[in-house]
Structure formats: C-alpha cells, structure tokens
Write an enzyme that holds these catalytic residues in place. Structure first.
Site, PDB file in Angstrom:
ATOM      1  N   CYS A  58     -13.970 -10.134   8.510  1.00 33.71           N
ATOM      2  CA  CYS A  58     -15.350 -10.530   8.232  1.00 33.71           C
ATOM      3  C   CYS A  58     -15.819 -10.110   6.843  1.00 33.71           C
ATOM      4  CB  CYS A  58     -16.292  -9.972   9.294  1.00 33.71           C
ATOM      5  SG  CYS A  58     -16.563  -8.190   9.144  1.00 33.71           S
ATOM      6  N   CYS A  83     -12.865  -5.073   5.645  1.00 33.92           N
ATOM      7  CA  CYS A  83     -12.375  -5.791   6.826  1.00 33.92           C
ATOM      8  C   CYS A  83     -11.880  -7.168   6.396  1.00 33.92           C
ATOM      9  CB  CYS A  83     -13.484  -5.937   7.870  1.00 33.92           C
ATOM     10  SG  CYS A  83     -12.986  -7.031   9.216  1.00 33.92           S
ATOM     11  N   CYS A 100     -17.332  -6.331  13.155  1.00 32.18           N
ATOM     12  CA  CYS A 100     -16.772  -7.386  14.006  1.00 32.18           C
ATOM     13  C   CYS A 100     -15.720  -6.892  14.991  1.00 32.18           C
ATOM     14  CB  CYS A 100     -16.185  -8.510  13.155  1.00 32.18           C
ATOM     15  SG  CYS A 100     -14.605  -8.097  12.413  1.00 32.18           S
ATOM     16  N   CYS A 135     -13.064  -2.321  12.374  1.00 31.95           N
ATOM     17  CA  CYS A 135     -14.270  -2.802  11.704  1.00 31.95           C
ATOM     18  C   CYS A 135     -15.503  -2.516  12.554  1.00 31.95           C
ATOM     19  CB  CYS A 135     -14.164  -4.292  11.418  1.00 31.95           C
ATOM     20  SG  CYS A 135     -15.640  -4.946  10.615  1.00 31.95           S
ATOM     21  N   GLU A 194      -1.402  -1.424  -6.081  1.00 31.41           N
ATOM     22  CA  GLU A 194      -2.659  -0.826  -6.520  1.00 31.41           C
ATOM     23  C   GLU A 194      -2.431  -0.060  -7.814  1.00 31.41           C
ATOM     24  OE1 GLU A 194      -5.415   0.690  -3.014  1.00 31.41           O
ATOM     25  OE2 GLU A 194      -3.372   1.396  -2.863  1.00 31.41           O
ATOM     26  N   ASP A 214       0.852  -1.178   0.000  1.00 31.35           N
ATOM     27  CA  ASP A 214       0.000   0.000   0.000  1.00 31.35           C
ATOM     28  C   ASP A 214       0.889   1.230   0.000  1.00 31.35           C
ATOM     29  OD1 ASP A 214      -2.556   1.458   0.340  1.00 31.35           O
ATOM     30  OD2 ASP A 214      -1.696   2.001   2.279  1.00 31.35           O
ATOM     31  N   ASP A 267      -2.853   1.171   7.146  1.00 29.30           N
ATOM     32  CA  ASP A 267      -2.097   0.983   5.905  1.00 29.30           C
ATOM     33  C   ASP A 267      -1.708  -0.483   5.705  1.00 29.30           C
ATOM     34  OD1 ASP A 267      -2.135   3.749   5.277  1.00 29.30           O
ATOM     35  OD2 ASP A 267      -0.581   4.061   6.789  1.00 29.30           O
TER      36      ASP A 267
HETATM   37 ZN   LIG Z   1     -14.980  -7.104  10.368  1.00 33.25          ZN
END
Ligand SMILES: [Zn+2]
Length: 408
Positions: free
Chosen positions: A344, A341, A363, A360, A274, A190, A370
C-alpha cells in the site's frame, strides 16, 4: 550490431614454491624495499620538523640513487631498482592520501608485516605460464603452483608474504568485445547482519562470521603472545600462529564473498544495492570526544560483523563482475527501504516491529523483513531507470579480480 571493445584487467594469484635460498632472496628484496620506505619517511619527517619542503617521488628517487652509491647502504645496490622505486611511490601515495585527508600520517613499516614488493614494468619480468614459473632480475626463475592458466598480457607483478608463504600476483590486461548479459532479470539486494544478503526473489544468504568465530581464538593467542619473551623462539612461533589464523579468516571470507557475488551476478542482469557507506557507519560508532556515541558498544559489535562480512568488498565484486558480463549495478538511496509497505506504500517505522518481521500497520501486509527491504530496493532501482533519477553507477573496467588462489 555495434559492440565496443573494453579493456579488462585481471589478477591471478599463485603460491610460490621457492627453495630456501630463493626465499631468502625474496625476503632480502622485501627488506630493502622496507628499508628504503622507512628511510625516505624518516627524511620527509625530518624535513617537516625543520620546516623544509616536502620532497615527493621524483626527489626521493634521486636520494635513492645516492643511497645505492653510499658505502654504508651499498647493499641497496644489490637489490633490483624498480621495486625500490615502487616503495617510494607507495610512500608518495600514502602522503598524498594523508594531505588530502583520506588517511592517517604514513607510518614506518615493521619487519615481517605486509612484506611485499612489485615490478610495475613487464620488461622487468617474464611469465612462463606453461611451466608455471616467473623470472625476475637477480632472483632468476621461481616456480609457482599453477592452479589455472593465465590469460592476457602480463602488466605488473607483485610478490608478497602471507602466513609464512610467498605469493605472486600477476596482473594482466586484455581487450574483449563488450559482453551482453545472458540474463534479463533484475534483483534488489538487502545487505544485513543476521542475513548477509536477502534478495527480492526471496532467496537469502546466511552470513559467514569467520572473524567472530575466530575472534576468541585470536584474542587467546594474542594474550599468550604477550606473556612470552619478545623475540624469543616461542614468541616467534606464537606470532606465526597468529598470522596463520588471520590468513585463514581472510580466506574464508574471500571465498564466501566471491561465491555469493558470482551467484548473484550470473543470475541477474541488473543488481540494485543500497548505498551503505560502510566507512561512515564505522566512523559514527566511535562518536567524538565531546559526544561519544550513545550506543557505542552495541554499534561496535554490529560494525565488527559488518567489516567481518565485507559489504564494501561485496559491492566492489558485484560491480566488476557485472561489468564483465555486461550487466548493470544501480546504487539507490537506502532511506525507508526497511519501513515501506510494498502493498500500500505506507511508510512507518512501526511497520518493522522486530528485526525479522515486516507487518504493515495500515493494510496488514506481512513479509520477511529483509526480503521486503530487498523488494523496496528493487522498486527504487526501477524508479531510477524509469525517471532518470540521480544514480551512482559502478566504476568502469579498472579493477583487478578473478583472483585465483593456489594456497592451502
Ligand atoms: Zn501496507
């Protein structure tokens, strides 16, 4: 096992050590190239204004021959032909980029800015690697600071002046059997402003903001220049000081990018990046005349640090270094990499409450923002490999690289 041969181009850059007379000779050739470029540009512009056809490279070469014969421009006959033709080739390329919408209209070259010329034909020069010297028509042997050996067959030679010194870049070509990367791991990267690079392994690389650090210094030096009488002795001195500052900034960034890209390329067989189009980001910040960008100021600052840190150059380096080592670069869609996330799979902008922390909302998974993004990027890379999604692979073998710097 079958192993293909790959053609590898390398470039070596050394600082020349010309005598004052030799330096004058180099400046003379560079001056002739600039003259030819500007004269050809003036001719094309004139023809355009009269509604005449654009000439292009071949026709300009004929013009060049007549200029070399004309008494008023007889000094061109003293200069070697090939670099002069290359100046016309540069103009031709600049026009093609302009016609195809990739660049602005070609402009006249100013004295002392980007002084450079090149010999495209190995028959025109000699490289004596053992003694650290190169030979050109009409200039003879010139010594350079030999900081490393040159491998491969020399194909092209470029001479340039930077910060008051002359440099020679030797481009070579050799054939190697396609390498197999020594590592087997994959990594997501990243790229950011606060951290130049965060890896999915948790490792981070602090940015080098050499340009920002030097920006004030440079701005001050430029103001001082504007107060001086143009072309006076002090003006020239100040001008040289500014150029040295620019060179220094470029060298710091160059070193940083090479160290970082080498470390990453050596350690991982697959690197996932990316698809950040640095160019379009810089463009959008300016906005349009009708709708100037809303966050133009903030974005301008961000873009400056993007350009300062050279994401585009970093990607280019990682790509060719992976190619050399037999590794792979995948470029994936950047959408949602910062707000997904990994625990999850919940996607929400809320997940990234601050610049630094990922939390998140569904969860409660928490991580460095980063590094988290780098993990998502790696996952996207694996998905590409697994299901054969559209993938942009790095360019093939045609890049220069391993630039050896003999300056300092
Ligand atoms: Zn999550």
């Amino acid at each position: 096992m079958y192993r293909a041969l790959v053609r590898v181009l390398k470039a070596y850059r050394f600082r020349l050590e010309p005598s004052p007379a030799e330096a004058r000779g180099l400046a003379r050739v560079a001056g002739c190239c600039r003259f030819v470029f500007n004269r050809a540009l003036a001719l094309e512009r004139q023809r355009f204004e009269r509604g005449e056809k654009h000439l292009g490279y071949a026709a300009l070469c004929k013009e060049l021959t007549s200029w070399r014969r004309a008494p008023a421009t007889a000094f061109l006959a003293e200069a070697p032909t090939h670099p002069l033709q290359q100046a016309l080739k540069d103009l031709d390329r600049a026009y093609r980029n302009f016609f195809e919408g990739r660049a602005e209209r070609p402009r006249f070259k100013k004295k002392g800015r980007h002084d450079a010329f090149r010999y495209p034909d190995p028959k025109q020069f000699q490289v004596d690697d053992g003694h650290g010297r190169v030979k050109f028509p009409k200039l003879g042997w010139l010594r350079y600071r030999r900081s490393r050996a040159v491998s491969g067959t020399p194909k092209q030679l470029t001479l340039s002046r930077e910060g008051g010194h002359w440099f020679v870049a030797i481009q070579t070509e050799c054939e190697l059997s396609a390498p197999v990367h020594p590592a087997s791991s994959a990594v997501g990267v990243d790229l950011g402003v606060a951290k130049f690079a965060a890896l999915s392994t948790g490792e981070t690389f602090a940015p080098v903001s050499s340009l920002l650090k030097h920006a004030k210094k440079l701005a001050r030096a430029q103001r001082a220049l504007s107060r001086k009488v143009k072309y006076s002795r002090n003006w020239r001195k100040q001008k040289a000081r500014i150029e040295r500052l620019h060179t220094k900034v470029a060298r710091i960034r160059h070193d940083f990018l090479h160290k970082t890209s080498t470390t990453i390329s050596k350690t991982h067989a697959m690197v996932v990046l990316e698809d950040l189009s640095v160019r379009s980001m810089s463009r959008s910040a300016r906005g349009t005349v009708d709708a100037p960008g809303r966050h133009v100021r903030a974005k301008a600052g961000l873009n400056r640090s993007i350009l300062d840190q050279g994401w585009g150059e970093f990607r280019r380096q990682v790509e060719y270094k992976q190619t050399w080592r037999g590794g792979l670069v995948l470029v994936v869609d950047p959408r949602n990499t910062s707000r997904t996330c990994p625990a999850c799979g919940h996607v929400s902008a809320e997940n990234r409450k601050t610049q630094a922390v990922f939390l998140c909302v569904r969860c409660g998974h928490a991580a460095d923002a980063d590094v988290n993004a780098a993990r998502n990027i790696l996952a996207a890379g694996h998905a590409v490999i697994a299901c054969g999604e559209r993938v942009q692979q790095g360019p093939s073998m045609k890049q220069e690289p391993a630039v050896s710097e003999a300056a300092a």
